[in-house]
Design a protein around this motif. Structure first.
Motif, PDB file in Angstrom:
ATOM      1  N   THR A  49     -30.427 -14.395  93.898  1.00 42.19           N
ATOM      2  CA  THR A  49     -28.960 -14.402  93.925  1.00 42.19           C
ATOM      3  C   THR A  49     -28.336 -13.297  94.766  1.00 42.19           C
ATOM      4  OG1 THR A  49     -28.900 -13.035  91.933  1.00 42.19           O
ATOM      5  CG2 THR A  49     -28.825 -15.445  91.635  1.00 42.19           C
ATOM      6  N   HIS A  50     -29.104 -12.278  95.123  1.00 40.69           N
ATOM      7  CA  HIS A  50     -28.522 -11.187  95.899  1.00 40.69           C
ATOM      8  C   HIS A  50     -29.590 -10.384  96.639  1.00 40.69           C
ATOM      9  CE1 HIS A  50     -29.599  -9.097  92.174  1.00 40.69           C
ATOM     10  NE2 HIS A  50     -29.709  -8.041  92.936  1.00 40.69           N
TER      11      HIS A  50
ATOM     12  N   LEU B   3     -36.023 -17.330  96.140  1.00 44.55           N
ATOM     13  CA  LEU B   3     -36.936 -16.192  96.246  1.00 44.55           C
ATOM     14  C   LEU B   3     -37.169 -15.561  94.880  1.00 44.55           C
ATOM     15  CD1 LEU B   3     -35.628 -14.404  99.440  1.00 44.55           C
ATOM     16  CD2 LEU B   3     -37.943 -15.219  99.096  1.00 44.55           C
ATOM     17  N   LYS B   4     -38.382 -15.128  94.666  1.00 45.98           N
ATOM     18  CA  LYS B   4     -38.685 -14.354  93.471  1.00 45.98           C
ATOM     19  C   LYS B   4     -38.264 -12.912  93.723  1.00 45.98           C
ATOM     20  CE  LYS B   4     -42.520 -17.161  91.947  1.00 45.98           C
ATOM     21  NZ  LYS B   4     -43.927 -17.201  91.586  1.00 45.98           N
ATOM     22  N   ARG B   5     -38.007 -12.188  92.641  1.00 44.63           N
ATOM     23  CA  ARG B   5     -37.592 -10.784  92.767  1.00 44.63           C
ATOM     24  C   ARG B   5     -38.706  -9.980  93.433  1.00 44.63           C
ATOM     25  NH1 ARG B   5     -33.713  -7.680  90.611  1.00 44.63           N
ATOM     26  NH2 ARG B   5     -32.969  -9.379  89.318  1.00 44.63           N
TER      27      ARG B   5
ATOM     28  N   LYS C 204     -37.912   4.160 108.756  1.00 41.43           N
ATOM     29  CA  LYS C 204     -36.976   4.643 109.758  1.00 41.43           C
ATOM     30  C   LYS C 204     -37.308   3.969 111.088  1.00 41.43           C
ATOM     31  CE  LYS C 204     -35.189   9.012 111.473  1.00 41.43           C
ATOM     32  NZ  LYS C 204     -35.318  10.462 111.401  1.00 41.43           N
ATOM     33  N   GLY C 205     -36.280   3.474 111.772  1.00 36.97           N
ATOM     34  CA  GLY C 205     -36.500   2.800 113.042  1.00 36.97           C
ATOM     35  C   GLY C 205     -36.300   1.294 112.910  1.00 36.97           C
ATOM     36  N   THR C 206     -36.950   0.535 113.787  1.00 33.70           N
ATOM     37  CA  THR C 206     -36.802  -0.921 113.801  1.00 33.70           C
ATOM     38  C   THR C 206     -37.818  -1.569 112.873  1.00 33.70           C
ATOM     39  OG1 THR C 206     -36.044  -0.823 116.091  1.00 33.70           O
ATOM     40  CG2 THR C 206     -36.774  -2.959 115.276  1.00 33.70           C
ATOM     41  N   ASN C 207     -37.330  -2.439 112.005  1.00 31.77           N
ATOM     42  CA  ASN C 207     -38.170  -3.180 111.069  1.00 31.77           C
ATOM     43  C   ASN C 207     -37.910  -4.673 111.282  1.00 31.77           C
ATOM     44  OD1 ASN C 207     -39.076  -0.919 109.054  1.00 31.77           O
ATOM     45  ND2 ASN C 207     -36.917  -0.586 109.451  1.00 31.77           N
ATOM     46  N   THR C 208     -38.971  -5.451 111.373  1.00 24.58           N
ATOM     47  CA  THR C 208     -38.840  -6.899 111.510  1.00 24.58           C
ATOM     48  C   THR C 208     -39.184  -7.535 110.174  1.00 24.58           C
ATOM     49  OG1 THR C 208     -39.454  -6.776 113.839  1.00 24.58           O
ATOM     50  CG2 THR C 208     -39.585  -8.931 112.792  1.00 24.58           C
ATOM     51  N   ILE C 209     -38.215  -8.244 109.605  1.00 24.33           N
ATOM     52  CA  ILE C 209     -38.385  -8.918 108.315  1.00 24.33           C
ATOM     53  C   ILE C 209     -38.528 -10.413 108.585  1.00 24.33           C
ATOM     54  CG2 ILE C 209     -37.373  -9.329 106.041  1.00 24.33           C
ATOM     55  CD1 ILE C 209     -37.985  -6.381 106.598  1.00 24.33           C
ATOM     56  N   ILE C 210     -39.541 -11.017 107.994  1.00 24.28           N
ATOM     57  CA  ILE C 210     -39.793 -12.448 108.130  1.00 24.28           C
ATOM     58  C   ILE C 210     -39.410 -13.132 106.820  1.00 24.28           C
ATOM     59  CG2 ILE C 210     -41.516 -14.237 108.617  1.00 24.28           C
ATOM     60  CD1 ILE C 210     -41.117 -12.308 110.941  1.00 24.28           C
ATOM     61  N   VAL C 211     -38.585 -14.169 106.950  1.00 22.93           N
ATOM     62  CA  VAL C 211     -38.209 -15.008 105.809  1.00 22.93           C
ATOM     63  C   VAL C 211     -38.752 -16.393 106.122  1.00 22.93           C
ATOM     64  CG1 VAL C 211     -36.329 -15.932 104.433  1.00 22.93           C
ATOM     65  CG2 VAL C 211     -36.083 -13.693 105.490  1.00 22.93           C
ATOM     66  N   GLU C 212     -39.591 -16.928 105.251  1.00 24.48           N
ATOM     67  CA  GLU C 212     -40.147 -18.252 105.504  1.00 24.48           C
ATOM     68  C   GLU C 212     -40.322 -19.035 104.211  1.00 24.48           C
ATOM     69  OE1 GLU C 212     -44.050 -18.421 107.211  1.00 24.48           O
ATOM     70  OE2 GLU C 212     -44.823 -16.865 105.893  1.00 24.48           O
ATOM     71  N   TRP C 213     -40.341 -20.353 104.382  1.00 28.70           N
ATOM     72  CA  TRP C 213     -40.610 -21.265 103.273  1.00 28.70           C
ATOM     73  C   TRP C 213     -41.761 -22.152 103.727  1.00 28.70           C
ATOM     74  CZ3 TRP C 213     -36.322 -24.386 100.333  1.00 28.70           C
ATOM     75  CH2 TRP C 213     -36.864 -24.905  99.150  1.00 28.70           C
ATOM     76  N   PRO C 214     -42.985 -21.755 103.341  1.00 30.99           N
ATOM     77  CA  PRO C 214     -44.154 -22.514 103.802  1.00 30.99           C
ATOM     78  C   PRO C 214     -44.136 -23.958 103.290  1.00 30.99           C
ATOM     79  CG  PRO C 214     -44.807 -20.409 102.849  1.00 30.99           C
ATOM     80  CD  PRO C 214     -43.361 -20.599 102.542  1.00 30.99           C
ATOM     81  N   VAL C 215     -44.726 -24.849 104.097  1.00 32.55           N
ATOM     82  CA  VAL C 215     -44.826 -26.255 103.716  1.00 32.55           C
ATOM     83  C   VAL C 215     -45.733 -26.362 102.492  1.00 32.55           C
ATOM     84  CG1 VAL C 215     -45.615 -28.546 104.474  1.00 32.55           C
ATOM     85  CG2 VAL C 215     -44.484 -27.003 106.088  1.00 32.55           C
ATOM     86  N   GLY C 216     -45.301 -27.116 101.503  1.00 33.65           N
ATOM     87  CA  GLY C 216     -46.081 -27.321 100.283  1.00 33.65           C
ATOM     88  C   GLY C 216     -45.901 -26.235  99.233  1.00 33.65           C
ATOM     89  N   SER C 217     -45.056 -25.244  99.505  1.00 30.70           N
ATOM     90  CA  SER C 217     -44.830 -24.156  98.547  1.00 30.70           C
ATOM     91  C   SER C 217     -43.501 -24.368  97.836  1.00 30.70           C
ATOM     92  CB  SER C 217     -44.800 -22.819  99.293  1.00 30.70           C
ATOM     93  OG  SER C 217     -44.478 -21.769  98.418  1.00 30.70           O
TER      94      SER C 217
ATOM     95  N   ASN D  45     -41.716 -21.856  96.490  1.00 29.42           N
ATOM     96  CA  ASN D  45     -40.830 -20.716  96.705  1.00 29.42           C
ATOM     97  C   ASN D  45     -40.929 -20.183  98.125  1.00 29.42           C
ATOM     98  OD1 ASN D  45     -39.848 -20.597  94.039  1.00 29.42           O
ATOM     99  ND2 ASN D  45     -41.690 -19.523  93.389  1.00 29.42           N
ATOM    100  N   MET D  46     -39.849 -19.552  98.539  1.00 30.98           N
ATOM    101  CA  MET D  46     -39.804 -18.889  99.836  1.00 30.98           C
ATOM    102  C   MET D  46     -40.557 -17.562  99.746  1.00 30.98           C
ATOM    103  SD  MET D  46     -35.744 -19.575 100.514  1.00 30.98           S
ATOM    104  CE  MET D  46     -35.583 -18.274 101.666  1.00 30.98           C
TER     105      MET D  46
END
Length: 141
Positions: free
Chosen positions: A87-88, A111-113, A120-133, A135-136
């Protein structure tokens, strides 16, 4: 006859010096506060902007369904921990006066909690919802 002009000038200089010291002693802390408060607001807005980008990516992947994936680059001045739930998205920000503030952005997902450490610096965050799963998933690359 004695010349008292030198003594009067010395007294005026002493009074001026004491007044200047008092003025500086009272205005420097106030100046420090007036500089720190806008910096806290700026840092808070930067974190809220990053959380909004992350929230938009989460909602986009959730809306697209299974098999979708999105990455978000977050540039951070300091290390943080981002808390993510269905939710947030939130982050505890340490202010310059030592207090802390929780910045919160709403989002809708399955998403689960979880917590993401942001360095510090640049961070790459990946958000995905795999096929057959059910939850994200969200993780740092």
């Amino acid at each position: 006859m004695m010349d008292s002009q030198g003594q009067v000038s010395l007294e005026y200089m002493l009074i001026f010096a004491v007044a200047l010291i008092l003025l500086v002693a009272f205005t420097l802390p106030l100046t420090h506060l007036t500089i720190q408060n806008p910096l806290d607001v700026s840092d808070s807005l930067d974190v809220k902007s990053d959380l909004s980008k992350l929230s938009n990516a989460i909602e986009s992947v959730y809306g697209q369904g299974q098999g979708s994936r999105q990455s978000v680059d977050i540039v951070s001045k300091d290390s943080h921990k981002i808390d993510v739930s269905g939710t947030h998205v939130s982050c505890r920000l340490k202010l310059n006066d030592g207090a802390s503030k929780i910045v919160n952005v709403d989002c809708n997902s399955n998403l689960k909690r979880t917590s993401l450490p942001i360095g510090k610096g640049t961070n790459t965050i990946i958000v995905e919802w795999p096929v057959g799963s059910e939850n994200m998933k969200i993780y740092e690359k």
